[in-house]
Design an enzyme around this catalytic site. Structure first.
Site, PDB file in Angstrom:
ATOM      1  N   CYS A 115      -7.232 -24.314  34.226  1.00  0.00           N
ATOM      2  CA  CYS A 115      -5.904 -25.086  33.924  1.00  0.00           C
ATOM      3  C   CYS A 115      -5.741 -25.992  34.987  1.00  0.00           C
ATOM      4  CB  CYS A 115      -4.986 -24.116  33.723  1.00  0.00           C
ATOM      5  SG  CYS A 115      -4.990 -22.868  32.287  1.00  0.00           S
ATOM      6  N   HIS A 127       1.882 -26.894  35.239  1.00  0.00           N
ATOM      7  CA  HIS A 127       0.942 -26.356  34.174  1.00  0.00           C
ATOM      8  C   HIS A 127       1.873 -25.852  33.346  1.00  0.00           C
ATOM      9  CE1 HIS A 127      -1.979 -24.787  31.526  1.00  0.00           C
ATOM     10  NE2 HIS A 127      -1.880 -23.479  32.051  1.00  0.00           N
ATOM     11  N   ASN A 139       0.013 -24.315  25.334  1.00  0.00           N
ATOM     12  CA  ASN A 139      -0.596 -24.301  26.617  1.00  0.00           C
ATOM     13  C   ASN A 139      -2.020 -25.147  26.443  1.00  0.00           C
ATOM     14  OD1 ASN A 139      -2.221 -23.847  28.642  1.00  0.00           O
ATOM     15  ND2 ASN A 139      -1.862 -21.681  28.843  1.00  0.00           N
TER      16      ASN A 139
HETATM   17  N1  ACO Z   1       2.849 -11.933  17.627  1.00  0.00           N
HETATM   18  C1  ACO Z   1       3.492 -10.618  17.290  1.00  0.00           C
HETATM   19  N2  ACO Z   1       3.321  -9.308  18.159  1.00  0.00           N
HETATM   20  C2  ACO Z   1       2.482  -9.677  19.241  1.00  0.00           C
HETATM   21  C3  ACO Z   1       1.659 -10.889  19.270  1.00  0.00           C
HETATM   22  C4  ACO Z   1       2.152 -12.057  18.538  1.00  0.00           C
HETATM   23  N3  ACO Z   1       1.461 -13.222  18.456  1.00  0.00           N
HETATM   24  N4  ACO Z   1       0.699 -10.808  20.431  1.00  0.00           N
HETATM   25  C5  ACO Z   1       0.958  -9.561  20.859  1.00  0.00           C
HETATM   26  N5  ACO Z   1       1.960  -8.880  20.254  1.00  0.00           N
HETATM   27  C6  ACO Z   1       2.145  -7.537  20.182  1.00  0.00           C
HETATM   28  C7  ACO Z   1       1.098  -6.581  20.774  1.00  0.00           C
HETATM   29  O1  ACO Z   1       0.207  -6.017  20.106  1.00  0.00           O
HETATM   30  C8  ACO Z   1       2.010  -5.360  21.542  1.00  0.00           C
HETATM   31  O2  ACO Z   1       2.419  -4.775  20.677  1.00  0.00           O
HETATM   32  P1  ACO Z   1       2.365  -3.228  20.794  1.00  0.00           P
HETATM   33  O3  ACO Z   1       3.425  -2.811  21.950  1.00  0.00           O
HETATM   34  O4  ACO Z   1       2.796  -2.298  19.533  1.00  0.00           O
HETATM   35  O5  ACO Z   1       0.997  -2.524  21.243  1.00  0.00           O
HETATM   36  C9  ACO Z   1       3.416  -6.100  21.951  1.00  0.00           C
HETATM   37  O6  ACO Z   1       3.552  -7.411  21.098  1.00  0.00           O
HETATM   38  C10 ACO Z   1       3.323  -6.553  23.350  1.00  0.00           C
HETATM   39  O7  ACO Z   1       2.039  -7.192  23.587  1.00  0.00           O
HETATM   40  P2  ACO Z   1       1.778  -7.770  25.169  1.00  0.00           P
HETATM   41  O8  ACO Z   1       0.303  -8.322  25.201  1.00  0.00           O
HETATM   42  O9  ACO Z   1       1.847  -6.690  26.046  1.00  0.00           O
HETATM   43  O10 ACO Z   1       2.733  -8.747  25.325  1.00  0.00           O
HETATM   44  P3  ACO Z   1       3.686  -9.230  26.625  1.00  0.00           P
HETATM   45  O11 ACO Z   1       4.773  -8.909  26.560  1.00  0.00           O
HETATM   46  O12 ACO Z   1       2.926  -8.894  27.856  1.00  0.00           O
HETATM   47  O13 ACO Z   1       3.516 -10.826  26.346  1.00  0.00           O
HETATM   48  C11 ACO Z   1       2.310 -12.874  27.204  1.00  0.00           C
HETATM   49  C12 ACO Z   1       2.564 -11.662  26.279  1.00  0.00           C
HETATM   50  C13 ACO Z   1       3.520 -13.651  26.456  1.00  0.00           C
HETATM   51  C14 ACO Z   1       1.238 -13.607  26.974  1.00  0.00           C
HETATM   52  C15 ACO Z   1       2.707 -12.439  28.717  1.00  0.00           C
HETATM   53  O14 ACO Z   1       1.828 -11.446  29.056  1.00  0.00           O
HETATM   54  C16 ACO Z   1       2.914 -13.680  29.689  1.00  0.00           C
HETATM   55  O15 ACO Z   1       3.672 -14.306  29.803  1.00  0.00           O
HETATM   56  N6  ACO Z   1       1.682 -13.838  30.324  1.00  0.00           N
HETATM   57  C17 ACO Z   1       1.690 -14.903  31.321  1.00  0.00           C
HETATM   58  C18 ACO Z   1       0.499 -15.559  31.343  1.00  0.00           C
HETATM   59  C19 ACO Z   1       0.249 -16.593  30.204  1.00  0.00           C
HETATM   60  O16 ACO Z   1       1.321 -17.236  29.718  1.00  0.00           O
HETATM   61  N7  ACO Z   1      -0.939 -16.966  29.775  1.00  0.00           N
HETATM   62  C20 ACO Z   1      -1.287 -18.139  28.979  1.00  0.00           C
HETATM   63  C21 ACO Z   1      -2.587 -18.474  29.696  1.00  0.00           C
HETATM   64  S1  ACO Z   1      -2.934 -18.314  31.310  1.00  0.00           S
HETATM   65  C22 ACO Z   1      -2.782 -19.685  32.011  1.00  0.00           C
HETATM   66  O17 ACO Z   1      -2.582 -20.917  31.432  1.00  0.00           O
HETATM   67  C23 ACO Z   1      -2.638 -19.750  33.195  1.00  0.00           C
END
Ligand code: ACO
Length: 321
Positions: A111, A248, A278
């Site tokens: 990225c 980004h 993204n």
């Molecule tokens: N729809 C519905 N439910 C979902 C989905 C979806 N698309 N994806 C995951 N879930 C569920 C999971 O199964 C989990 O369920 P459970 O609690 O029953 O096990 C629950 O949602 C929580 O999952 P997590 O992976 O813990 O979700 P989190 O709250 O961490 O959110 C996210 C994920 C948005 C990616 C977060 O970690 C974040 O903001 N990360 C920042 C990094 C990022 O944005 N990365 C993108 C690419 S990297 C880059 O460009 C630098």
């Protein structure tokens, strides 16, 4: 002499896929995706390729800059999802636009790819080796995500962004910061090319993007504000002097956190992730092109940019537009 961005261009695939569309093919919802990420829709390729989007973005940037293909000395594409292992996407762009004098190559800094390309072009220009460079970030992430993994596939999109840069006596790049931490490469990885030789057992499921979202979040909200702060200071400015922050477009929560940590209101952080998702290396140049075409950017304005992601890698710059 400073290295100045003199034109921008971008290209998104024609097909728009909304969160609602995704909820029809997998167990997800608009509420889950938009509340956690800010993403509402993304563009995904059908007939487009990383190269075809790059070529279109390059043509638009050259038109905006008013430069001809023969004036271009250097073409760099930041990408992790080129169409071929070889030739480089940059060589495909070179051939299509007829920039026969140019040196062309790709770089992979995930990225941060466009930002690294900007700094490489700046180094060549400041060294007096080249005058005019075409730099791009271009991705077809829809081919490297696992469409069975709802936790990653909903986050990403496809597209390309480009900029033409050239030495300028008045305005341009004021300061740059970049870094890498290979010890944390596993928090955001895409093994991609599996070995199918007769001696190797291949686990095909390892081919796709996998991510520890919370670790990536922690990395981003600590490294990005620190890198921006350092770059802004090196430019002799304070965050309050910056007109726009072009970050980004990974996640709205990361952008909100950076805005809070720098004590700068969110209206100075334009976004494209709501309609693009993204797009890794393409995020920053697509956002810049949208800002440019909306007329937000006036000569001399201060714009701080930052890319961050796989590697881990990060890079920030402050430019006078
Ligand atoms: N729809 C519905 N439910 C979902 C989905 C979806 N698309 N994806 C995951 N879930 C569920 C999971 O199964 C989990 O369920 P459970 O609690 O029953 O096990 C629950 O949602 C929580 O999952 P997590 O992976 O813990 O979700 P989190 O709250 O961490 O959110 C996210 C994920 C948005 C990616 C977060 O970690 C974040 O903001 N990360 C920042 C990094 C990022 O944005 N990365 C993108 C690419 S990297 C880059 O460009 C630098």
């Amino acid at each position: 002499m400073k290295t100045r961005i003199i034109g921008t261009g971008s290209c998104l695939p024609k097909t728009v896929v909304t969160n609602e569309d995704l909820s029809k093919i997998m167990d997800t919802s608009d509420e889950w995706i938009s509340s956690r990420t800010g993403i509402r829709e993304r563009h995904l390729v059908k007939e487009e390729t990383t190269a075809s989007m790059s070529i279109e973005a390059a043509r638009r940037a050259m038109e905006d800059a008013g430069v001809t293909a023969q004036e271009i000395d250097l073409i760099i594409v930041g990408t992790l999802s080129g169409d071929y292992v070889t030739p480089a996407c940059a060589c495909e762009v070179q051939a299509a636009i007829g920039a026969s004098r140019a040196v062309a190559f790709d770089i992979n800094a995930a990225c941060s790819g466009f930002m690294f390309a900007l700094n490489i072009a700046n180094a060549y220009i400041q060294a007096g080796l080249y005058k005019t460079a075409l730099i791009l970030g271009a991705e077809t992430l829809s081919k490297v995500v696992d469409w069975q993994d709802r936790s990653t596939c909903v986050l990403f999109g496809d597209g390309a962004g480009a900029a033409v840069v050239r030495g300028d006596e008045q305005y341009g790049l004021l300061a740059f910061d970049q870094g890498s931490d290979g010890t944390k490469g596993d928090v955001l990885a895409c093994p991609g090319r599996t070995n199918n030789n007769p001696l190797v057992q291949t686990d095909e499921t390892l081919r796709y993007v996998h991510m520890d979202g919370q670790e990536v979040y922690k990395f981003a909200v600590t490294t990005v504000p620190a890198s921006l702060q350092k770059t802004i200071e090196a430019a002799g400015l304070t965050p309050a002097d910056v007109d726009y922050f072009a970050l980004h477009q990974a996640n709205i929560r990361i952008i909100q956190s950076v805005s809070k940590r720098l004590h700068i209101t969110e209206d100075k952080f334009p976004i494209s992730l709501d309609h693009c998702g993204n797009i890794s290396a393409a995020s920053v140049p697509i956002l810049l092109d949208e800002m440019n075409r909306k007329g937000l950017l006036k000569p001399g304005m201060k714009v701080a940019m930052s890319g961050f992601g796989g590697g881990l890698t990060w890079a920030s710059a402050v430019v006078e537009w």
